[in-house]
Scaffold this active site. Structure first.
Site: not given
Length: 96
Positions: A21, A63
């Site tokens: 992303h 993350h």
């Protein structure tokens, strides 16, 4: 150390390195930045989008910050590379 600060919304057993992303949003915004920079004075504000997007990845606990930084770096390199290819392609069209 940041485990107590992060709000884990989605529990996962597998962690990906690096953040796709972050890489995609940074590559897109880098490419757009280079195209629009000569026309608009405040084009650098478009980098707020990948920043907010990456913060959401850390906030959700999907993350680590190192994943985001690596994704940013990879995305910036890809965005720059594609801009150079775009400029080269544009030059070949105008030289015909």
């Amino acid at each position: 150390e940041i485990k107590d600060i992060i709000r884990i919304v989605h529990q996962t057993d597998t962690f990906s390195f690096f953040s796709g992303h972050a890489a995609n949003s940074m590559a897109t915004m880098t490419f757009i930045y280079f195209i629009l920079n000569r026309y608009y004075k405040y084009t650098f504000f478009i980098f707020l989008y990948p920043l907010i997007f990456a913060y959401s990845r850390i906030y959700l606990g999907v993350h680590f910050p190192s994943d985001i930084i690596t994704g940013y770096t990879f995305g910036a390199l890809l965005g720059s590379l594609f801009y150079k290819l775009y400029e080269k392609y544009k030059r070949t069209l105008t030289s015909r």
